[in-house]
Scaffold this motif. Structure first.
Motif, PDB file in Angstrom:
ATOM      1  N   ILE A 298       0.822  -1.204   0.000  1.00  0.00           N
ATOM      2  CA  ILE A 298       0.000   0.000   0.000  1.00  0.00           C
ATOM      3  C   ILE A 298       0.856   1.252   0.000  1.00  0.00           C
ATOM      4  O   ILE A 298       0.567   2.240  -0.686  1.00  0.00           O
ATOM      5  N   GLY A 299       1.939   1.255   0.780  1.00  0.00           N
ATOM      6  CA  GLY A 299       2.825   2.413   0.811  1.00  0.00           C
ATOM      7  C   GLY A 299       2.380   3.507   1.757  1.00  0.00           C
ATOM      8  O   GLY A 299       2.994   4.570   1.807  1.00  0.00           O
ATOM      9  N   ASN A 300       1.300   3.286   2.503  1.00  0.00           N
ATOM     10  CA  ASN A 300       0.804   4.261   3.472  1.00  0.00           C
ATOM     11  C   ASN A 300       0.560   3.531   4.781  1.00  0.00           C
ATOM     12  O   ASN A 300      -0.277   2.624   4.841  1.00  0.00           O
ATOM     13  N   GLN A 301       1.285   3.927   5.836  1.00  0.00           N
ATOM     14  CA  GLN A 301       1.240   3.178   7.084  1.00  0.00           C
ATOM     15  C   GLN A 301      -0.129   3.240   7.735  1.00  0.00           C
ATOM     16  O   GLN A 301      -0.602   2.258   8.315  1.00  0.00           O
ATOM     17  N   VAL A 302      -0.808   4.387   7.624  1.00  0.00           N
ATOM     18  CA  VAL A 302      -2.129   4.528   8.237  1.00  0.00           C
ATOM     19  C   VAL A 302      -3.117   3.554   7.604  1.00  0.00           C
ATOM     20  O   VAL A 302      -3.841   2.829   8.295  1.00  0.00           O
ATOM     21  N   LEU A 303      -3.151   3.530   6.282  1.00  0.00           N
ATOM     22  CA  LEU A 303      -4.064   2.629   5.578  1.00  0.00           C
ATOM     23  C   LEU A 303      -3.624   1.178   5.725  1.00  0.00           C
ATOM     24  O   LEU A 303      -4.458   0.274   5.767  1.00  0.00           O
ATOM     25  N   ALA A 304      -2.303   0.932   5.808  1.00  0.00           N
ATOM     26  CA  ALA A 304      -1.814  -0.435   5.985  1.00  0.00           C
ATOM     27  C   ALA A 304      -2.253  -1.011   7.328  1.00  0.00           C
ATOM     28  O   ALA A 304      -2.577  -2.198   7.436  1.00  0.00           O
ATOM     29  N   GLU A 305      -2.277  -0.171   8.366  1.00  0.00           N
ATOM     30  CA  GLU A 305      -2.742  -0.641   9.668  1.00  0.00           C
ATOM     31  C   GLU A 305      -4.218  -1.048   9.619  1.00  0.00           C
ATOM     32  O   GLU A 305      -4.621  -2.032  10.244  1.00  0.00           O
ATOM     33  N   ALA A 306      -4.993  -0.287   8.853  1.00  0.00           N
ATOM     34  CA  ALA A 306      -6.407  -0.638   8.710  1.00  0.00           C
ATOM     35  C   ALA A 306      -6.571  -1.972   7.995  1.00  0.00           C
ATOM     36  O   ALA A 306      -7.429  -2.790   8.355  1.00  0.00           O
ATOM     37  N   VAL A 307      -5.756  -2.205   6.968  1.00  0.00           N
ATOM     38  CA  VAL A 307      -5.812  -3.481   6.258  1.00  0.00           C
ATOM     39  C   VAL A 307      -5.357  -4.613   7.177  1.00  0.00           C
ATOM     40  O   VAL A 307      -5.862  -5.740   7.098  1.00  0.00           O
ATOM     41  N   GLY A 308      -4.414  -4.327   8.072  1.00  0.00           N
ATOM     42  CA  GLY A 308      -3.994  -5.339   9.037  1.00  0.00           C
ATOM     43  C   GLY A 308      -5.143  -5.782   9.927  1.00  0.00           C
ATOM     44  O   GLY A 308      -5.296  -6.976  10.224  1.00  0.00           O
ATOM     45  N   THR A 309      -5.972  -4.828  10.324  1.00  0.00           N
ATOM     46  CA  THR A 309      -7.157  -5.176  11.111  1.00  0.00           C
ATOM     47  C   THR A 309      -8.125  -6.038  10.299  1.00  0.00           C
ATOM     48  O   THR A 309      -8.709  -7.007  10.818  1.00  0.00           O
ATOM     49  N   SER A 310      -8.290  -5.708   9.024  1.00  0.00           N
ATOM     50  CA  SER A 310      -9.152  -6.514   8.150  1.00  0.00           C
ATOM     51  C   SER A 310      -8.605  -7.932   8.007  1.00  0.00           C
ATOM     52  O   SER A 310      -9.367  -8.903   7.983  1.00  0.00           O
ATOM     53  N   THR A 311      -7.288  -8.062   7.911  1.00  0.00           N
ATOM     54  CA  THR A 311      -6.671  -9.386   7.788  1.00  0.00           C
ATOM     55  C   THR A 311      -6.963 -10.236   9.014  1.00  0.00           C
ATOM     56  O   THR A 311      -7.243 -11.443   8.905  1.00  0.00           O
ATOM     57  N   GLU A 312      -6.910  -9.631  10.192  1.00  0.00           N
ATOM     58  CA  GLU A 312      -7.215 -10.373  11.416  1.00  0.00           C
ATOM     59  C   GLU A 312      -8.659 -10.879  11.412  1.00  0.00           C
ATOM     60  O   GLU A 312      -8.933 -11.991  11.863  1.00  0.00           O
ATOM     61  N   GLN A 313      -9.564 -10.063  10.889  1.00  0.00           N
ATOM     62  CA  GLN A 313     -10.961 -10.499  10.832  1.00  0.00           C
ATOM     63  C   GLN A 313     -11.155 -11.646   9.838  1.00  0.00           C
ATOM     64  O   GLN A 313     -11.953 -12.557  10.079  1.00  0.00           O
ATOM     65  N   VAL A 314     -10.432 -11.593   8.717  1.00  0.00           N
ATOM     66  CA  VAL A 314     -10.506 -12.688   7.749  1.00  0.00           C
ATOM     67  C   VAL A 314      -9.985 -13.974   8.369  1.00  0.00           C
ATOM     68  O   VAL A 314     -10.538 -15.064   8.144  1.00  0.00           O
ATOM     69  N   GLN A 315      -8.921 -13.879   9.159  1.00  0.00           N
ATOM     70  CA  GLN A 315      -8.384 -15.058   9.839  1.00  0.00           C
ATOM     71  C   GLN A 315      -9.397 -15.649  10.816  1.00  0.00           C
ATOM     72  O   GLN A 315      -9.376 -16.856  11.076  1.00  0.00           O
ATOM     73  N   GLN A 316     -10.285 -14.807  11.343  1.00  0.00           N
ATOM     74  CA  GLN A 316     -11.308 -15.288  12.263  1.00  0.00           C
ATOM     75  C   GLN A 316     -12.514 -15.884  11.537  1.00  0.00           C
ATOM     76  O   GLN A 316     -13.461 -16.340  12.182  1.00  0.00           O
ATOM     77  N   GLY A 317     -12.476 -15.853  10.181  1.00  0.00           N
ATOM     78  CA  GLY A 317     -13.538 -16.481   9.414  1.00  0.00           C
ATOM     79  C   GLY A 317     -14.546 -15.542   8.796  1.00  0.00           C
ATOM     80  O   GLY A 317     -15.507 -15.993   8.168  1.00  0.00           O
ATOM     81  N   LYS A 318     -14.342 -14.218   8.931  1.00  0.00           N
ATOM     82  CA  LYS A 318     -15.283 -13.265   8.361  1.00  0.00           C
ATOM     83  C   LYS A 318     -15.006 -13.077   6.872  1.00  0.00           C
ATOM     84  O   LYS A 318     -13.864 -13.221   6.423  1.00  0.00           O
ATOM     85  N   PRO A 319     -16.025 -12.740   6.073  1.00  0.00           N
ATOM     86  CA  PRO A 319     -15.806 -12.507   4.636  1.00  0.00           C
ATOM     87  C   PRO A 319     -14.884 -11.313   4.416  1.00  0.00           C
ATOM     88  O   PRO A 319     -14.825 -10.388   5.236  1.00  0.00           O
ATOM     89  N   LEU A 320     -14.195 -11.317   3.282  1.00  0.00           N
ATOM     90  CA  LEU A 320     -13.261 -10.237   2.976  1.00  0.00           C
ATOM     91  C   LEU A 320     -13.979  -8.899   2.850  1.00  0.00           C
ATOM     92  O   LEU A 320     -13.524  -7.886   3.384  1.00  0.00           O
TER      93      LEU A 320
END
Length: 405
Positions: A298-320
């Motif tokens: 992404i190249g933007n740390q603020v937005l990358a952190e948000a995507v990191g949170t989304s990744t954790e939710q996907v790991q928990q079984g939630k849809p992308l």
């Protein structure tokens, strides 16, 4: 390939030392013995890639075009059934750039010495960023390295084109800004001092605007070096702040809040994320692993952190789509809906690549609009500054008769 430093005794009984490249310590001992020496101590010193970095660093950086050609040629050779070692040897031999030839040879030596291609590439971060290394590692693990390398080459090509359009769009505004700065310096250091000598006898009778312009000119003329030094120091301090993680994060947050610029930065991050994620999924990389790699692109740390949170939710079984919806700044509602439909239909990789193309066109239009607005704005600022200075110098001339009386 590792490099071993040795200390030995020659046949004449003299002490000697040196280095030999070898895959392991036993092979290094054999090489020392073959030279007719009696080894006393043999220890690993540094890798061949590090040696080449010191010896050939002055040859310059490897161009992005050469790196792109390396990825594409290696993908073609591997897809044709050529072995990894032979493919790297061919690419190194045919490289036209001296720095690239040395770098590809170092990667070849590391791979033939037992190192994985991803680890060999990671020693050259300027040519192979962590995102690409992660993709190569996933391709090696999954057995589709040629596909991943071809996808990397295509991704880098599109990325280079997009950045090229951004740079070309900024050329004219930057030229105008430099021209305005040059004209301002000329007026303050050459034009105004000559008028100041003419108006020296008028004293406090000069108009307020003229006195202000003359005062600024005197300050620049007398303390120009101090001002330039302070500006250089400010630039250094700003760069140090931006180099730090906290400073870069604060700057990115501030820029994202700027109405027009923030939207452009968010769209640029969205294009990179969608293209990288679509590329990885199309190459067969699992969704969670793809999200972790695409997050780094992404190249933007603020937005990358948000995507990191989304990744954790996907790991928990939630849809992308549902996990991406929490970051409305990066993923608009329309994008979330399209991703949700693509998930249900099983064509997520194709839809992400399509979205990247659509928003890349939108980003191009926005950049052109910003440039079209920046050009008259800069011209207006330039005209206002020059006009103010000229009026300030001509006001005493218009009221010269009053001064004479």
């Amino acid at each position: 390939m590792p490099v071993f430093a040795y200390k030995a005794i020659s046949r004449e009984g003299e002490k000697t030392s040196g280095t030999v490249p070898a895959p392991n310590r036993e092979a290094a001992l054999d090489q020392v013995v073959e030279q007719g020496l009696v080894p006393v101590a043999v220890a690993e010193q540094r890798s061949a890639a590090q040696v080449r970095t010191g010896l050939f660093g002055s040859l310059g950086r490897v161009s992005q075009t050469s790196v792109e050609a390396f990825n594409r040629e290696l993908a073609n050779l591997l897809a044709a059934g050529v072995s990894m070692s032979r493919s790297l040897s061919i690419i190194a031999r045919e490289a036209s750039q001296a720095a690239a030839r040395k770098q590809w040879a170092a990667i070849h030596d590391d791979v033939t010495g037992g190192t994985s291609l991803a680890d060999a590439m990671s020693k050259w971060p300027r040519s192979f960023p962590p995102v690409q290394v992660a993709m190569v590692r996933a391709g090696e693990t999954g057995g589709f390295l040629d596909v991943v390398l071809e996808q990397i080459a295509s991704f880098r090509s599109r990325e280079r084109d997009l950045k090229g359009r951004v740079r070309s769009a900024m050329v004219y505004p930057v030229v105008l800004a430099v021209l305005a700065a040059g004209v301002l310096v000329f007026l303050l250091t050459y034009f105004i001092p000559r008028f100041s000598e003419i108006f020296a006898d008028f004293g406090e009778n000069l108009p307020a605007l003229t006195r202000a312009v003359v005062a600024v000119s005197h300050a620049v003329t007398r303390y120009g070096l101090v001002i330039a030094g302070a500006a250089a120091l400010a630039v250094i301090l700003v760069r140090r702040v931006l180099d730090s993680a906290s400073g870069r994060l604060a700057t990115e947050r501030a820029l994202l809040r700027v109405p027009v610029i923030g939207r452009v930065l968010a769209r640029f991050a969205l294009v990179r994320f969608c293209r990288m994620l679509g590329t990885l999924l199309g190459a067969g990389v699992p969704l969670v692993s793809s999200l972790k790699v695409a997050r780094e692109a992404i190249g933007n740390q603020v937005l990358a952190e948000a995507v990191g949170t989304s990744t954790e939710q996907v790991q928990q079984g939630k849809p992308l789509a549902r996990s991406l919806a929490i970051n409305a700044r990066l993923f608009p509602a329309s994008v979330v809906e399209m991703v949700a439909v693509a998930e249900e239909s099983g064509r997520l990789d194709e839809e992400l690549k399509r979205l990247a193309g659509v928003y890349e066109d939108e980003l191009d239009r926005r950049l052109r609009m910003l440039v079209s607005l920046a050009e008259p704005a800069l011209l207006f600022v330039m005209a206002a500054i020059v006009g103010t200075i000229v009026i300030g110098m001509l006001l005493p001339v218009f009221t010269l008769q009053e001064f004479i009386h």
